[in-house]
Design an enzyme around this catalytic site. Structure first.
Site, mmCIF file in Angstrom:
data_model
loop_
_atom_site.group_PDB
_atom_site.id
_atom_site.type_symbol
_atom_site.label_atom_id
_atom_site.label_comp_id
_atom_site.label_asym_id
_atom_site.label_seq_id
_atom_site.Cartn_x
_atom_site.Cartn_y
_atom_site.Cartn_z
ATOM 1 N N GLY A 81 -11.266 16.336 -0.932
ATOM 2 C CA GLY A 81 -11.402 15.858 0.450
ATOM 3 C C GLY A 81 -12.744 15.190 0.677
ATOM 4 O O GLY A 81 -13.632 15.227 -0.178
ATOM 5 N N GLY A 119 -16.036 15.103 1.419
ATOM 6 C CA GLY A 119 -17.104 16.087 1.545
ATOM 7 C C GLY A 119 -18.386 15.496 2.085
ATOM 8 O O GLY A 119 -19.308 16.219 2.470
ATOM 9 N N ARG A 120 -18.452 14.170 2.085
ATOM 10 C CA ARG A 120 -19.662 13.511 2.608
ATOM 11 C C ARG A 120 -19.296 12.173 3.228
ATOM 12 O O ARG A 120 -20.106 11.250 3.249
ATOM 13 C CB ARG A 120 -20.672 13.298 1.487
ATOM 14 C CG ARG A 120 -20.039 12.579 0.323
ATOM 15 C CD ARG A 120 -21.000 12.024 -0.648
ATOM 16 N NE ARG A 120 -20.251 11.706 -1.865
ATOM 17 C CZ ARG A 120 -20.742 11.037 -2.858
ATOM 18 N NH1 ARG A 120 -21.962 10.607 -2.822
ATOM 19 N NH2 ARG A 120 -20.000 10.790 -3.919
ATOM 20 N N GLY A 172 -23.274 16.934 1.913
ATOM 21 C CA GLY A 172 -22.661 15.901 2.746
ATOM 22 C C GLY A 172 -23.488 14.634 2.882
ATOM 23 O O GLY A 172 -23.137 13.736 3.640
ATOM 24 N N ARG A 214 -5.365 7.790 -1.786
ATOM 25 C CA ARG A 214 -5.558 7.879 -3.240
ATOM 26 C C ARG A 214 -4.387 8.625 -3.854
ATOM 27 O O ARG A 214 -3.625 9.291 -3.139
ATOM 28 C CB ARG A 214 -6.810 8.701 -3.569
ATOM 29 C CG ARG A 214 -7.974 8.462 -2.715
ATOM 30 C CD ARG A 214 -8.619 9.766 -2.231
ATOM 31 N NE ARG A 214 -9.596 9.442 -1.182
ATOM 32 C CZ ARG A 214 -10.850 9.111 -1.435
ATOM 33 N NH1 ARG A 214 -11.306 9.166 -2.656
ATOM 34 N NH2 ARG A 214 -11.663 8.768 -0.468
ATOM 35 N N ASP A 227 -8.540 11.148 -7.785
ATOM 36 C CA ASP A 227 -9.008 11.010 -6.397
ATOM 37 C C ASP A 227 -9.809 9.723 -6.213
ATOM 38 O O ASP A 227 -10.155 9.364 -5.087
ATOM 39 C CB ASP A 227 -9.849 12.228 -5.977
ATOM 40 C CG ASP A 227 -10.981 12.513 -6.935
ATOM 41 O OD1 ASP A 227 -10.726 12.680 -8.139
ATOM 42 O OD2 ASP A 227 -12.139 12.565 -6.494
ATOM 43 N N ASN A 228 -10.109 9.039 -7.294
ATOM 44 C CA ASN A 228 -10.810 7.759 -7.203
ATOM 45 C C ASN A 228 -9.886 6.610 -7.591
ATOM 46 O O ASN A 228 -10.345 5.573 -8.083
ATOM 47 C CB ASN A 228 -12.050 7.760 -8.107
ATOM 48 C CG ASN A 228 -13.107 8.731 -7.603
ATOM 49 O OD1 ASN A 228 -13.136 9.072 -6.425
ATOM 50 N ND2 ASN A 228 -13.979 9.164 -8.494
HETATM 51 P P1 AMP Z 1 -16.940 11.406 -5.999
HETATM 52 O O1 AMP Z 1 -17.505 11.768 -7.318
HETATM 53 O O2 AMP Z 1 -17.856 10.579 -5.138
HETATM 54 O O3 AMP Z 1 -15.594 10.779 -6.102
HETATM 55 O O4 AMP Z 1 -16.767 12.786 -5.208
HETATM 56 C C1 AMP Z 1 -15.921 13.799 -5.665
HETATM 57 C C2 AMP Z 1 -15.823 14.878 -4.594
HETATM 58 O O5 AMP Z 1 -17.085 15.509 -4.398
HETATM 59 C C3 AMP Z 1 -15.375 14.397 -3.232
HETATM 60 O O6 AMP Z 1 -14.569 15.377 -2.655
HETATM 61 C C4 AMP Z 1 -16.675 14.245 -2.498
HETATM 62 O O7 AMP Z 1 -16.511 14.318 -1.100
HETATM 63 C C5 AMP Z 1 -17.468 15.417 -3.036
HETATM 64 N N1 AMP Z 1 -18.923 15.187 -2.925
HETATM 65 C C6 AMP Z 1 -19.680 14.384 -3.690
HETATM 66 N N2 AMP Z 1 -20.970 14.418 -3.309
HETATM 67 C C7 AMP Z 1 -21.045 15.262 -2.263
HETATM 68 C C8 AMP Z 1 -22.111 15.731 -1.411
HETATM 69 N N3 AMP Z 1 -23.378 15.301 -1.558
HETATM 70 N N4 AMP Z 1 -21.804 16.609 -0.433
HETATM 71 C C9 AMP Z 1 -20.536 17.043 -0.265
HETATM 72 N N5 AMP Z 1 -19.493 16.646 -1.026
HETATM 73 C C10 AMP Z 1 -19.737 15.777 -2.012
HETATM 74 MG MG MG Z 2 -14.335 9.983 -4.911
#
Ligand code: AMP
Ligand code: MG
Length: 479
Positions: free
Chosen positions: A94, A96-97, A130, A187, A252-253
Site C-alpha cells: 500500500g 506507505g509514503r 512516510g 498495479r 507492485d511496481n
Molecule cells: P517502493 O520500493 O518505492 O516501490 O516501495 C515499496 C513499499 O514500501 C511501498 O508500499 C511503499 O509505500 C513502502 N515505502 C517505501 N519507502 C517508505 C517510507 N519512507 N515510509 C513508508 N513506506 C515506505
Molecule cells: Mg512501489
C-alpha cells in the site's frame, strides 16, 4: 463531474475522483501531513498546462504540492495493494509514503492521477516514516521526464518541493515531496491483494474499473490480461532499446496502464554488458538488464493468477490465460527486433537474421566495453568505428551490416530517431543530487534542459561516459 476549486488559485481545477468513488476496501482516506517550510524547487509548466491546472504563485504551489494544503475538490487517500517483492509475496503493502490527491481530465481528454510522494505516514507505512529525501525526488523527477521525452510510457513529474524538515536516513537529509502524475496507480499488486484475500466482489469491481479506465475495448478479464501483457511486452523492449534497467520490477511496481513506475534504483547502462545490475539490493541479478523480459512474463503470470480468482469456473479460462502469458516472449522478441533493428538503420527488420545482426553488434560492444548510447549514436552518424578498441571485430560486422542496409532508403534517419544522444547517466544524476543537497540546482536544471530533447540536444558535454573515478556502480532504493 463535480467542479471544484483550488481556493486561492484563480482558475478552477476540475477534480473528478473516480477511484475515491470505489468502495472503502480499496483505500484509506487521509490527508497528507503538512510540512514545516514548503518551498517549490521545480514545477513542470508543460505538464501543468496539459492537465489544465490554473496559474498560481510559487507559494501556493509549494503549499499544495508539499501536502501542506489540500486543494478543494481533492479526495486524498492512500491506496491499498500487495505484491511480490523479489519473488516473495508480501500480503500487504500500500501507499506507505504517498497520497493520491485526486484525478483530472487533461486538455487531451486523458484522465490522470495527481499523487504526492513523500507526504507523510499512512496506515500502510509499516516501519517507514512516510517521507522522502531530496535525492530520490530529484532522481525520479529527472529520469521520469527523460523517459517521457524518449517516448517511453511513464509516470511524470509535476512538481518537487522541499519540506523544510530533515529526514533520517544514514544521516540527516533534506526532506522533499514529489508530485507524480500517472494514467493511474493501478498495479498488478492492486489485484493480488483482493485475489489473495478471496475478496471476489472487490476483484470484479477493480477489473471493471481498470477496463473502463485503461482498456475500454476489453470485455472480459482475459481481454484485460491480453491488453496489459501486450503493453508490458512493448514497454520492456522500449526500456532495453535505451539501455534502461528498472531495477525493482516487483509486481507492485508493474502498472496496468503499461506506464513505467517507481524510479528507485533504476539506471541507464554506460558500457554495455547484458548482465548489468545497479541496484544494491538486487544481489542475485533478478532484475538485471537482460533478465527484464523474463521477469515481466513472470509478473504477468501473477496478474493472470489474480484475475482468474474472480471467475466462477476458472478452469475454463486457465488455458486462455496460459496462452496469453506464453505468447509474451515472442511479443517481446518482436518488439525488441523492431526497436534494435531501427537502431541499426532497418525500417522493417526480419525476425531471425536482423535480430542476429543487432545481437552480434551488442556482443562486440560487450566484449570491448563499448558505451551503449554513444555507440548507437555514432553508428547513426557514421563514425562508430572509433568506439571500438578492436576495430577488426567491428569492421567484420560492418561489412555484413553495410550489405544489409544497402537497400534502405534512409538508414541514418531511422537510426537517429531510435538512438538518443543524451540519457541521464548515473554519475550525472549523483552529481546533481550532491549539488542540490548543497543548494546548487544548476546541474538539475542542466539535465532537465538537455533531456527535453534527448535525440537532438546540443549539450554534448552530457554525452561523456563516466571516468573511472566518476563511475557509480551501485544505486540505492533511497527511500
Ligand atoms: P517502493 O520500493 O518505492 O516501490 O516501495 C515499496 C513499499 O514500501 C511501498 O508500499 C511503499 O509505500 C513502502 N515505502 C517505501 N519507502 C517508505 C517510507 N519512507 N515510509 C513508508 N513506506 C515506505
Ligand atoms: Mg512501489
Amino acid at each position: 463531474m463535480s467542479r471544484a476549486y483550488i481556493s486561492d488559485m484563480q482558475v478552477s481545477v476540475p477534480f473528478d475522483n473516480s477511484y475515491a468513488r470505489l468502495p472503502d476496501a480499496f483505500y484509506t482516506r487521509l490527508a497528507p501531513t503538512p510540512v514545516r517550510a514548503p518551498q517549490l524547487i521545480a514545477y513542470n509548466d508543460d505538464l501543468a498546462a496539459l492537465l489544465g491546472l490554473p496559474d498560481a504563485g510559487a507559494e501556493d504551489r509549494a503549499r499544495v504540492f508539499s501536502g501542506s494544503r489540500v486543494p478543494e475538490g481533492a479526495a486524498p487517500l492512500a491506496q491499498l495493494y500487495a505484491g511480490h517483492q523479489f519473488g516473495n509475496y508480501n500480503p500487504q503493502l500500500g501507499d506507505g509514503r504517498a497520497i493520491l490527491l485526486g484525478e483530472v481530465v487533461g486538455t487531451d481528454g486523458v484522465r490522470r492521477d495527481i499523487q504526492l510522494k513523500g507526504s507523510g505516514p499512512t496506515p500502510y507505512s509499516r516501519m517507514g516514516d512516510g517521507r522522502a529525501w531530496l535525492g530520490p525526488v530529484l532522481r525520479e523527477y529527472v529520469i521520469s521526464e527523460a523517459m517521457h521525452a524518449l517516448g517511453v510510457p511513464t509516470t511524470r513529474a509535476l512538481a518537487a518541493t522541499l519540506t523544510g524538515e530533515n529526514v533520517v536516513r544514514e544521516s540527516l537529509l533534506p526532506g522533499a515531496v514529489l508530485t507524480r502524475v500517472a494514467a493511474s496507480h493501478l498495479r498488478v499488486g492492486t489485484f493480488q491483494i483482493f485475489a489473495s484475500r478471496g475478496q471476489t466482489e472487490a476483484l470484479k469491481e477493480l477489473t471493471q474499473y481498470a477496463i473502463e479506465r485503461h482498456w475500454p475495448d476489453a470485455e472480459r478479464p482475459m481481454d484485460l490480461l491480453r491488453a496489459v501483457c501486450a503493453a508490458q511486452a512493448e514497454l520492456v523492449a522500449n526500456w532495453m532499446s535505451f539501455g534502461f534497467i528498472h531495477g525493482v520490477m516487483n509486481t507492485d511496481n508493474c502498472t496496468i496502464s503499461g506506464e513505467t513506475i517507481d524510479y528507485g534504483p533504476c539506471a541507464f547502462i554506460d558500457d554495455f554488458h547484458e548482465d548489468t545490475v545497479f541496484s544494491s539490493i538486487d544481489q542475485h541479478g533478478r532484475y538485471a538488464f537482460s533478465n527484464q523480459p523474463r521477469i515481466i512474463v513472470w509478473n504477468m503470470a501473477q496478474f493472470a493468477t489474480a484475475l482468474l480468482q474472480q471467475l466462477d469456473d476458472p478452469a475454463d479460462s486457465v488455458d486462455e490465460a496460459t496462452e496469453i502469458v506464453h505468447a509474451m516472449p515472442d511479443q517481446i522478441e518482436a518488439a525488441w527486433t523492431r526497436r534494435f533493428g531501427a537502431k541499426i538503420g532497418l525500417s522493417d527488420p526480419s525476425a531471425a537474421d536482423d535480430a542476429a545482426l543487432a545481437r552480434d553488434l551488442l556482443q562486440i560492444m560487450q566484449a570491448q566495453g563499448a558505451d551503449f548510447t554513444n555507440t548507437f549514436d555514432a553508428l547513426a552518424r557514421g563514425d562508430a568505428r572509433d568506439q571500438f578498441v578492436d576495430r577488426d571485430a567491428f569492421d567484420t560486422w560492418s561489412e555484413r551490416w553495410n550489405a544489409r542496409i544497402a537497400d534502405e532508403a534512409d538508414p541514418q534517419a531511422v537510426m537517429q530517431a531510435a538512438s538518443p544522444r543524451v540519457i541521464p547517466r548515473n554519475h550525472r544524476i549523483e552529481e546533481m543530487i550532491s549539488a542540490a543537497v548543497n543548494g546548487d540546482y544548476a546541474p538539475f536544471e542542466r539535465l532537465q534542459n538537455a533531456l527535453r530533447d534527448p535525440f537532438g540536444t546540443a549539450d554534448t558535454g552530457l554525452m561523456r561516459p563516466p571516468t573511472a573515478a566518476q563511475r557509480v556502480p551501485a544505486t540505492f532504493c533511497g527511500t
